[in-house]
Design an enzyme around this catalytic site. Structure first.
Site, short mmCIF file in Angstrom:
data_model
loop_
_atom_site.label_atom_id
_atom_site.label_comp_id
_atom_site.label_asym_id
_atom_site.label_seq_id
_atom_site.Cartn_x
_atom_site.Cartn_y
_atom_site.Cartn_z
N ALA A 264 51.14 -19.52 65.42
CA ALA A 264 51.38 -18.11 65.69
C ALA A 264 51.27 -17.84 67.18
CB ALA A 264 50.39 -17.23 64.94
N ASP A 265 52.05 -16.88 67.63
CA ASP A 265 51.92 -16.39 68.99
C ASP A 265 51.13 -15.09 69.03
OD1 ASP A 265 53.83 -17.83 71.23
OD2 ASP A 265 54.47 -18.22 69.18
N ARG A 266 51.10 -14.39 67.91
CA ARG A 266 50.27 -13.18 67.81
C ARG A 266 50.07 -12.82 66.34
NH1 ARG A 266 49.43 -8.69 71.73
NH2 ARG A 266 50.75 -9.93 73.10
N ALA A 274 53.58 -12.81 64.45
CA ALA A 274 54.74 -13.16 65.27
C ALA A 274 54.67 -14.65 65.58
CB ALA A 274 54.73 -12.36 66.57
#
Length: 393
Positions: A264-266, A274
């Site tokens: 995950a990036d966020r 995200a």
């Protein structure tokens, strides 16, 4: 007496790394644009060079770019090129460092790890100002935080790998010799400070002899799967199989997939996530086929300030990344870039020349089975549309 065969844990080859320090303490990174055909280490000596490396995706992966930004700042503050030193005024140090971390953070706005690392430095600057610390003390404090950002990543990745592997084996391992799992993008040592997030779980399964096959999507248009994940899994000699992004549905139809494991990036407060483009479609297919969908990310990736994924800023990449492809010319043996679309696509402003190229998509929490951090595993409860990620922060 015949000696027992070595376990996967004992025979696992050395992992790759994306960042290293040379003998003088200067930061170097592998230019990931040249992988897998050429491994070239490039120096990163200034904040401007770090910004460019992140922006052009010579390094990528939320934890790795946070480490690069932090280590470059530390190295630069120790160099003779730094505009501030222990002989500067405290206000000048605070001002310059503050402007520099703002600049570095703007290189990749979707990745929360970078922002979290820069926020740690901001908090230290504010506290140092309140305590009237000297310029030298402020610089040393900032450098210490920068080193911690990098060093903490490897330890937590190994914890997440173990937790995720244990959770999935408990869910799907009954009566099986090994699990078949699927992943998207690249989440291993090339995307982190070591071991990886989602690939860390795959590696842990392999080390415990609980892995049958790891399927990985090409992840176009940047081919993080076919270029980078393929390189890492072949280096580690982990049983793996590449699939094209358009083949995910067929894979779920014809193979007994036990889990989808992504990074995950966020991750926001309700569990919406995200991640690299293509993650959402994998989640939709996983739910359709009753396959557990696991997000693996450090606490630094969780952003409790955003209530839902609707508030996540999605970065869009240049059209050329979708209309061109870089690879090895099998006849000349040289790296080259070729166009795969008609001339003009992505280059003009006509209605028929447009290219839609978001770098990330958002997977709703209702499609996610569990989120794993170094603090534990948060499962989505049956019938719920959110996940209590605050419980594992």
């Amino acid at each position: 007496m015949v000696a027992a065969a070595p376990s996967n844990k004992e025979r696992l080859p050395d992992m790759m790394t994306s960042i290293r320090l040379d003998q003088s303490g200067r930061v170097e990174i592998i230019d990931q644009l040249l992988l897998p055909h050429s491994v070239v280490w490039m120096p990163v000596s200034t904040p401007e060079e770090a910004f460019d490396a992140i922006k052009t995706m010579r390094i990528r992966g939320a934890p790795a770019i946070a480490s690069l930004a932090a280590l470059t700042l530390r190295s630069y503050l120790s160099s003779s090129s730094s505009p501030v030193s222990s002989s500067s005024s405290s206000s000048d140090v605070i001002s310059w460092v503050g402007q520099t971390i703002d600049y570095l953070q703007s290189s990749r706005p979707t990745a929360v790890n970078l922002g979290e690392a820069m926020d740690r430095i901001r908090a230290a600057l504010k506290d140092s100002e309140a305590q009237n610390q000297t310029a030298g003390d402020i610089i040393q404090r900032v450098k210490k935080i920068c080193g911690d950002v990098h060093d903490e990543d490897l330890e937590r990745n190994m914890k997440m790998g173990r937790l995720g592997a244990e959770w999935l084996w408990k869910k799907r391992g009954g009566g099986k010799k090994g699990l078949k799992v699927m992943t998207v993008c690249n989440t291993g040592s090339l995307a982190t400070s070591g071991y990886g997030t989602a690939i860390g779980v795959i590696t842990a399964l392999f080390q415990e002899d609980h892995l049958d096959t790891a399927y990985y999507a090409q992840t176009t248009p940047y081919h993080q799967g076919s270029r980078l994940t393929s390189l890492e899994l072949t280096t580690l000699q982990i049983p793996a199989c590449m699939i094209c992004d358009t083949m995910l549905g067929s894979l779920f139809q014809h193979e007994d997939i036990d889990g989808v494991i992504v990074g995950a990036d966020r991750v926001v407060k309700n569990g919406d996530t995200a991640n690299k483009i293509g993650t959402y479609q994998a989640a939709v297919l996983a739910q359709r086929h009753n396959v557990p969908f696991m997000v693996v990310a450090p606490v630094t990736t969780i952003d409790l300030s955003l209530p839902t994924g609707a508030e996540i800023h999605i970065e869009h990449r240049p059209a050329a990344e979708a209309t061109q492809v870089r690879g090895l010319d099998t006849e000349t043996g040289k790296l080259s870039v070729v166009r795969i679309t008609p001339e003009g696509v992505g280059e003009g402003d006509k209605p028929w020349q447009r290219v839609y190229n978001p770098s990330f998509d958002v997977t709703p929490a209702e499609l996610i089975s569990a989120v794993v951090t170094e603090k534990g595993v948060a499962e989505r409860k049956e019938g719920e549309k959110s996940i209590d990620v605050a419980s594992i922060c």
